[in-house]
Scaffold this motif. Structure first.
Motif, PDB file in Angstrom:
ATOM      1  N   LEU A 221       0.847  -1.182   0.000  1.00 48.41           N
ATOM      2  CA  LEU A 221       0.000   0.000   0.000  1.00 48.41           C
ATOM      3  C   LEU A 221       0.888   1.240   0.000  1.00 48.41           C
ATOM      4  O   LEU A 221       2.066   1.170   0.385  1.00 48.41           O
ATOM      5  N   PRO A 222       0.352   2.406  -0.428  1.00 46.08           N
ATOM      6  CA  PRO A 222       1.192   3.617  -0.531  1.00 46.08           C
ATOM      7  C   PRO A 222       2.006   3.923   0.724  1.00 46.08           C
ATOM      8  O   PRO A 222       3.162   4.321   0.648  1.00 46.08           O
ATOM      9  N   GLY A 223       1.411   3.724   1.904  1.00 45.55           N
ATOM     10  CA  GLY A 223       2.123   4.053   3.136  1.00 45.55           C
ATOM     11  C   GLY A 223       3.077   2.981   3.610  1.00 45.55           C
ATOM     12  O   GLY A 223       3.789   3.179   4.602  1.00 45.55           O
ATOM     13  N   ASP A 224       3.109   1.848   2.914  1.00 47.72           N
ATOM     14  CA  ASP A 224       3.923   0.713   3.361  1.00 47.72           C
ATOM     15  C   ASP A 224       5.083   0.391   2.419  1.00 47.72           C
ATOM     16  O   ASP A 224       5.771  -0.613   2.618  1.00 47.72           O
ATOM     17  N   LYS A 225       5.292   1.201   1.397  1.00 46.29           N
ATOM     18  CA  LYS A 225       6.262   0.836   0.352  1.00 46.29           C
ATOM     19  C   LYS A 225       7.704   0.808   0.849  1.00 46.29           C
ATOM     20  O   LYS A 225       8.560   0.183   0.236  1.00 46.29           O
ATOM     21  N   GLY A 226       7.983   1.491   1.958  1.00 50.10           N
ATOM     22  CA  GLY A 226       9.339   1.477   2.489  1.00 50.10           C
ATOM     23  C   GLY A 226       9.582   0.390   3.513  1.00 50.10           C
ATOM     24  O   GLY A 226      10.714   0.216   3.978  1.00 50.10           O
ATOM     25  N   ASP A 227       8.544  -0.358   3.866  1.00 54.94           N
ATOM     26  CA  ASP A 227       8.684  -1.410   4.889  1.00 54.94           C
ATOM     27  C   ASP A 227       9.650  -2.492   4.415  1.00 54.94           C
ATOM     28  O   ASP A 227       9.574  -2.953   3.282  1.00 54.94           O
ATOM     29  N   GLN A 228      10.532  -2.893   5.319  1.00 53.87           N
ATOM     30  CA  GLN A 228      11.486  -3.952   4.985  1.00 53.87           C
ATOM     31  C   GLN A 228      10.775  -5.290   4.873  1.00 53.87           C
ATOM     32  O   GLN A 228       9.956  -5.639   5.721  1.00 53.87           O
ATOM     33  N   VAL A 229      11.092  -6.026   3.821  1.00 47.35           N
ATOM     34  CA  VAL A 229      10.466  -7.315   3.559  1.00 47.35           C
ATOM     35  C   VAL A 229      11.368  -8.426   4.080  1.00 47.35           C
ATOM     36  O   VAL A 229      12.558  -8.462   3.780  1.00 47.35           O
ATOM     37  N   TYR A 230      10.788  -9.339   4.861  1.00 45.66           N
ATOM     38  CA  TYR A 230      11.546 -10.454   5.427  1.00 45.66           C
ATOM     39  C   TYR A 230      11.407 -11.735   4.612  1.00 45.66           C
ATOM     40  O   TYR A 230      12.354 -12.523   4.507  1.00 45.66           O
ATOM     41  N   ALA A 231      10.230 -11.972   4.045  1.00 43.68           N
ATOM     42  CA  ALA A 231      10.012 -13.213   3.288  1.00 43.68           C
ATOM     43  C   ALA A 231       8.831 -13.041   2.346  1.00 43.68           C
ATOM     44  O   ALA A 231       7.899 -12.283   2.630  1.00 43.68           O
ATOM     45  N   VAL A 232       8.882 -13.759   1.222  1.00 43.69           N
ATOM     46  CA  VAL A 232       7.770 -13.793   0.274  1.00 43.69           C
ATOM     47  C   VAL A 232       7.513 -15.248  -0.120  1.00 43.69           C
ATOM     48  O   VAL A 232       8.425 -16.085  -0.072  1.00 43.69           O
ATOM     49  N   ALA A 233       6.283 -15.552  -0.501  1.00 45.84           N
ATOM     50  CA  ALA A 233       5.944 -16.918  -0.914  1.00 45.84           C
ATOM     51  C   ALA A 233       4.775 -16.872  -1.895  1.00 45.84           C
ATOM     52  O   ALA A 233       3.704 -16.357  -1.560  1.00 45.84           O
TER      53      ALA A 233
END
Length: 325
Positions: A221-233
């Motif tokens: 989401l627009p306000g979350d684009k800088g959040d660090q990503v730990y894992a994707v699946a």
């Protein structure tokens, strides 16, 4: 008391399960690669069949090569080296693990690697600590040491936004498991870095017409684009009119629906349908079952949690597995 399936070595740092061959690969802190096999057809216990000193530095991740391309694993090491080890025959009934490819990195470290099968070849995506991504293609399916660099890019939507080197702690890649003529090769990638524009998970798709990889969706989401990503699946799809992708950040595990048909600008629609919370701390790893209906997650709290959705599409925690020791 129930007998354990396998006893892992002290210093085991990572593991990878080969569903096709019923094999387990583990990496140790001292750089040893260990392979476990079920020697009896109906046995539920595993025995160590190989112990190989793979590298001088510790092994931080092991990944099996798709079984169609032989018995081989990729090892990511703490010094940033990427190794491919292959099981080969040495005489009648004698198998041995040998190093078949070494990918050296000078100033950058390999953070994650994943293999994807297309209709024409085997591909390998490698994410590096400077925020760069490299896609390799196997030239000969019988020779795992013959790789060609197909593309190199940064995990950003707008090429104008490309900037200098990022400093990344981790990265996570997950291939679209679908293989068909109607589906392009695609994967999702997210970073845990110091530059916000690198972090958010992007879906990359191969454009056959122009022979290049393009970002077709951003799962934030627009306000979350800088959040660090730990894992994707990326979940297997057994008939849904959309794809399901799980993304773990500091805010929890977000579940996204990804449209199948691109708009006039080549972008796919995205919808955030759930945010799962329950883990204390970071989520390190996520795996879908073969039906794409159950998500298993684990992280720094040492708990394995299983998530499912009900008939109304509402996601909930189905079970939590806690170690007794």
């Amino acid at each position: 008391m129930e007998k354990p399936l396998v006893m892992l070595d002290k210093g085991t740092n990572c593991s990878s399960w080969n569903y096709c061959g019923q094999r387990l690969a583990t990496g140790l802190l001292d750089g040893t690669l260990v392979i476990f096999d079920s020697l009896e057809p109906d046995s539920s216990t595993f025995t160590c069949t190989s112990r190989t000193k793979a590298h001088g530095a510790s092994i931080t991740k092991v990944i099996w090569v798709p079984p169609e391309y032989g018995d081989a694993v990729a090892c990511i090491c703490a010094d940033g080296t990427l190794l491919l080890w292959e099981e080969v025959e040495e005489g009648p009934q004698l198998l041995k693990w040998k190093l078949c490819k070494l990918f050296e990195s000078n100033a950058t470290q390999v953070l994650d690697v994943q293999f994807g099968i297309s209709l024409t070849s085997l591909k390998m995506v490698v994410a590096y600590s400077d925020g760069h991504v490299k896609v390799y293609e196997l030239l000969d399916p019988l020779l795992l040491n013959k790789w060609q660099l197909q593309a190199e890019f940064q995990n950003v939507i707008d090429s104008v936004a490309m900037c200098g080197k990022a400093s990344c702690l981790s990265a996570s890649i997950s291939w679209n498991p679908q293989i068909s003529e109607s589906h392009h090769s695609s994967f999702v990638l997210g970073f845990n870095s110091d530059l916000p524009q690198f972090n958010s998970s992007k879906v990359w798709e191969f454009d056959e017409a122009h022979q290049r990889w393009l970002p077709v969706a951003e799962l934030a989401l627009p306000g979350d684009k800088g959040d660090q990503v730990y894992a994707v699946a990326w979940a297997p799809n057994i008939g849904r009119p959309y794809e399901v992708i799980a993304v773990a950040t500091c805010k929890g595990i977000a579940l996204w629906h990804l449209g199948l048909n691109a708009d006039t600008e080549g972008r796919l629609s995205v919808e955030k349908v759930a945010l799962l919370s329950g883990h204390e701390g970071e989520v390190w790893q996520m795996e879908w079952d073969m039906s794409g209906m159950t998500l298993a997650t684990t992280g720094s709290d040492g708990v394995v949690r299983l998530w499912q959705s009900n008939l109304n599409g509402v996601w909930h925690e189905q079970a939590a597995l806690v170690s007794t020791s």
